[in-house]
Write a protein that holds these residues in place. Structure first.
Motif, PDB file in Angstrom:
ATOM      1  N   TRP A 109      32.887  27.312  38.666  1.00 24.96           N
ATOM      2  CA  TRP A 109      32.661  26.093  39.433  1.00 24.96           C
ATOM      3  C   TRP A 109      33.992  25.605  39.976  1.00 24.96           C
ATOM      4  O   TRP A 109      35.048  26.094  39.608  1.00 24.96           O
ATOM      5  N   LEU A 110      33.921  24.623  40.876  1.00 18.54           N
ATOM      6  CA  LEU A 110      35.106  24.085  41.517  1.00 18.54           C
ATOM      7  C   LEU A 110      35.325  22.636  41.122  1.00 18.54           C
ATOM      8  O   LEU A 110      34.362  21.895  40.871  1.00 18.54           O
ATOM      9  N   ASP A 111      36.593  22.222  41.082  1.00 11.98           N
ATOM     10  CA  ASP A 111      36.881  20.801  41.012  1.00 11.98           C
ATOM     11  C   ASP A 111      36.234  20.121  42.210  1.00 11.98           C
ATOM     12  O   ASP A 111      36.067  20.727  43.277  1.00 11.98           O
ATOM     13  N   SER A 112      35.888  18.865  42.053  1.00 15.09           N
ATOM     14  CA  SER A 112      35.152  18.169  43.104  1.00 15.09           C
ATOM     15  C   SER A 112      35.894  18.144  44.438  1.00 15.09           C
ATOM     16  O   SER A 112      35.279  18.155  45.501  1.00 15.09           O
ATOM     17  N   GLY A 129      44.599  32.274  58.129  1.00 21.49           N
ATOM     18  CA  GLY A 129      43.235  32.761  58.295  1.00 21.49           C
ATOM     19  C   GLY A 129      42.357  32.534  57.094  1.00 21.49           C
ATOM     20  O   GLY A 129      41.160  32.306  57.215  1.00 21.49           O
ATOM     21  N   SER A 130      42.944  32.620  55.901  1.00 26.17           N
ATOM     22  CA  SER A 130      42.176  32.389  54.674  1.00 26.17           C
ATOM     23  C   SER A 130      43.048  31.677  53.665  1.00 26.17           C
ATOM     24  O   SER A 130      44.273  31.841  53.642  1.00 26.17           O
ATOM     25  N   VAL A 131      42.405  30.878  52.824  1.00 24.99           N
ATOM     26  CA  VAL A 131      43.118  30.148  51.775  1.00 24.99           C
ATOM     27  C   VAL A 131      42.267  30.211  50.517  1.00 24.99           C
ATOM     28  O   VAL A 131      41.042  30.138  50.572  1.00 24.99           O
ATOM     29  N   GLY A 132      42.926  30.389  49.369  1.00 26.69           N
ATOM     30  CA  GLY A 132      42.203  30.547  48.119  1.00 26.69           C
ATOM     31  C   GLY A 132      42.674  29.581  47.054  1.00 26.69           C
ATOM     32  O   GLY A 132      43.800  29.061  47.104  1.00 26.69           O
ATOM     33  N   ALA A 133      41.806  29.344  46.082  1.00 24.31           N
ATOM     34  CA  ALA A 133      42.068  28.380  45.025  1.00 24.31           C
ATOM     35  C   ALA A 133      42.831  29.003  43.861  1.00 24.31           C
ATOM     36  O   ALA A 133      42.845  30.223  43.681  1.00 24.31           O
ATOM     37  N   ARG A 134      43.454  28.138  43.068  1.00 27.97           N
ATOM     38  CA  ARG A 134      43.992  28.558  41.775  1.00 27.97           C
ATOM     39  C   ARG A 134      42.801  28.812  40.847  1.00 27.97           C
ATOM     40  O   ARG A 134      41.918  27.957  40.714  1.00 27.97           O
ATOM     41  N   VAL A 135      42.753  29.964  40.212  1.00 27.92           N
ATOM     42  CA  VAL A 135      41.625  30.330  39.357  1.00 27.92           C
ATOM     43  C   VAL A 135      42.069  30.291  37.900  1.00 27.92           C
ATOM     44  O   VAL A 135      43.042  30.942  37.522  1.00 27.92           O
ATOM     45  N   VAL A 136      41.343  29.512  37.085  1.00 28.74           N
ATOM     46  CA  VAL A 136      41.634  29.433  35.659  1.00 28.74           C
ATOM     47  C   VAL A 136      40.381  29.818  34.883  1.00 28.74           C
ATOM     48  O   VAL A 136      39.270  29.805  35.408  1.00 28.74           O
ATOM     49  N   ALA A 220      43.863  23.364  44.640  1.00 26.41           N
ATOM     50  CA  ALA A 220      42.413  23.563  44.605  1.00 26.41           C
ATOM     51  C   ALA A 220      42.099  24.431  43.385  1.00 26.41           C
ATOM     52  O   ALA A 220      42.561  25.557  43.289  1.00 26.41           O
ATOM     53  N   ILE A 221      41.331  23.896  42.452  1.00 27.52           N
ATOM     54  CA  ILE A 221      41.114  24.570  41.172  1.00 27.52           C
ATOM     55  C   ILE A 221      39.697  25.129  41.086  1.00 27.52           C
ATOM     56  O   ILE A 221      38.715  24.422  41.327  1.00 27.52           O
ATOM     57  N   ALA A 222      39.607  26.412  40.722  1.00 26.68           N
ATOM     58  CA  ALA A 222      38.329  27.070  40.456  1.00 26.68           C
ATOM     59  C   ALA A 222      38.321  27.531  39.003  1.00 26.68           C
ATOM     60  O   ALA A 222      39.310  28.079  38.517  1.00 26.68           O
ATOM     61  N   TYR A 223      37.210  27.300  38.328  1.00 23.35           N
ATOM     62  CA  TYR A 223      37.042  27.718  36.929  1.00 23.35           C
ATOM     63  C   TYR A 223      36.135  28.936  36.914  1.00 23.35           C
ATOM     64  O   TYR A 223      35.065  28.930  37.529  1.00 23.35           O
ATOM     65  N   ASN A 224      36.541  29.978  36.203  1.00 22.20           N
ATOM     66  CA  ASN A 224      35.890  31.279  36.344  1.00 22.20           C
ATOM     67  C   ASN A 224      35.513  31.859  34.990  1.00 22.20           C
ATOM     68  O   ASN A 224      36.318  31.883  34.068  1.00 22.20           O
ATOM     69  N   HIS A 225      34.248  32.321  34.882  1.00 18.75           N
ATOM     70  CA  HIS A 225      33.824  33.085  33.704  1.00 18.75           C
ATOM     71  C   HIS A 225      34.255  34.539  33.844  1.00 18.75           C
ATOM     72  O   HIS A 225      34.803  35.125  32.927  1.00 18.75           O
ATOM     73  N   ALA A 226      33.939  35.139  34.979  1.00 13.34           N
ATOM     74  CA  ALA A 226      34.217  36.536  35.322  1.00 13.34           C
ATOM     75  C   ALA A 226      33.301  37.490  34.565  1.00 13.34           C
ATOM     76  O   ALA A 226      32.898  37.239  33.437  1.00 13.34           O
ATOM     77  N   GLY A 227      32.964  38.601  35.222  1.00 12.69           N
ATOM     78  CA  GLY A 227      32.170  39.641  34.580  1.00 12.69           C
ATOM     79  C   GLY A 227      30.760  39.771  35.105  1.00 12.69           C
ATOM     80  O   GLY A 227      30.033  40.664  34.688  1.00 12.69           O
ATOM     81  N   THR A 228      30.326  38.904  36.039  1.00 14.79           N
ATOM     82  CA  THR A 228      28.939  38.982  36.467  1.00 14.79           C
ATOM     83  C   THR A 228      28.669  40.104  37.449  1.00 14.79           C
ATOM     84  O   THR A 228      27.521  40.406  37.732  1.00 14.79           O
TER      85      THR A 228
END
Length: 330
Positions: A109-112, A129-136, A220-228
């Motif tokens: 999920w993402l921070d609001s 062209g593209s920008v990505g979030a910090r993933v924790v 920009a913070i994204a929270y990740n489970h990973a593995g799906t």
């Protein structure tokens, strides 16, 4: 405080689902918590032929969210086409008047305010062209699962965390915002030949070829489970990593360095095969160097027989120091 929507661009959100029921549902509900105006979002959920019984509840939840005013649609494949092709299909179903496309991974999920930060950055930087979030790591925000990445001369990766936005070669795209004009110009988002792994570096390389930069944004913070995407399929992961790295790095690196890199990788994996009888990585390396297409029968067998999602949190206790360095626990 009310959000001023005048002048804000429309954003299409694409996310994939595969045998991760509650995880995907949580990700979709998270969209309702974003501070970006809901009326400026359209969401496409692509189900990659899930077989764990999660498809029907997911479709029902999509209908509920649509009833609450979110422009969201659900589509399901009869067979697992691979994440790259699924993203391309999902993008094709989004609204053409959306200025940006957000790849939003279903395993987090993402921070609001994350989407607002990414959109503002692209609005203010025409050369990006593209920008990505910090993933924790979900549940362990002190552990990073994604940062700015650069490739060395021999195709190794240099990973760094910065306190300010930084131009880089690629980044982990748990939340990747890209200009629609780029996707439209390429005729696709990711290379379907890759199926999974190294599709982001290849996509970012294409963006660079068009004259745009790729930026990693730490605010920009994204929270990740990973593995799906892979579930319990280590052989599939090892094979595709070896195969796709050989394919993509041959494109990204200068020809002599790419050939030297692939030769070194082949010799190294050949040595591992003699010592450990480890053939999966070696086969992937050879198939990548020869640009052999993926064996669909083997792919489908792996996806059908081992498709059980294991959250990344289960690995955190084993090797948090590796996760924080973007290394694999396997």
């Amino acid at each position: 405080m009310a959000i001023i929507t005048k002048g804000l661009p429309r954003v299409s959100v694409v996310t994939l689902h595969w045998n991760a029921g509650d995880v995907t549902l949580a990700a979709l509900r998270n969209i309702l918590d974003w501070d970006y105006p809901q009326e400026l979002l359209d969401v496409v959920v692509h189900d990659n032929a899930s077989f764990d019984g999660s498809s029907e509840p997911l479709a029902a939840e999509v209908a509920v969210l649509a009833g609450r005013g979110l422009a969201v649609s659900y589509v399901r494949s009869a067979q697992h086409p691979g994440p790259t092709q699924a993203f391309n299909r999902a993008v094709a179903l989004t609204r053409s008047d959306a200025r940006y496309i957000l790849r939003f991974d279903n395993d987090g999920w993402l921070d609001s305010n994350a989407l607002s930060i990414l959109v503002r950055y692209l609005e203010d930087h025409a050369d990006v062209g593209s920008v990505g979030a910090r993933v924790v790591i979900a549940g362990h925000p002190e552990l990073h699962n994604g940062a700015a990445i650069w490739f060395t001369a021999l195709g190794n990766t240099r990973i760094e965390h910065h306190e300010r936005p930084v131009v880089c070669d690629t980044f982990l795209p748990a939340a990747l915002l890209v200009r629609r004009e780029i996707v439209s110009g390429l005729g696709r988002m990711f290379d379907p030949e890759l199926y999974l792994f190294y599709e982001e570096p290849e996509f970012h390389w294409q963006i660079t070829k068009l004259g745009f930069n790729n930026v990693w944004h730490p605010d920009a913070i994204a929270y990740n489970h990973a593995g799906t995407s892979t579930g319990k399929t280590p052989d599939l992961c090892l094979y595709l990593n070896a195969r796709n790295s050989a394919i993509v790095l041959t494109q990204i690196l200068p020809w002599p360095m790419a050939q030297l890199r692939n030769l070194i990788q082949f010799v190294r994996l050949l040595g591992r095969w003699f010592i450990m009888a480890e053939s999966v990585r070696l086969r992937g390396c050879v198939d990548g160097m020869l640009r052999r297409p993926l064996n669909h029968e083997w792919w489908n067998q792996n996806m059908q027989s081992n498709g059980i999602f294991i959250p990344l949190q289960s690995q955190v206790a084993k090797c948090p120091e590796k996760l924080n360095k973007n290394e694999s626990c396997t």
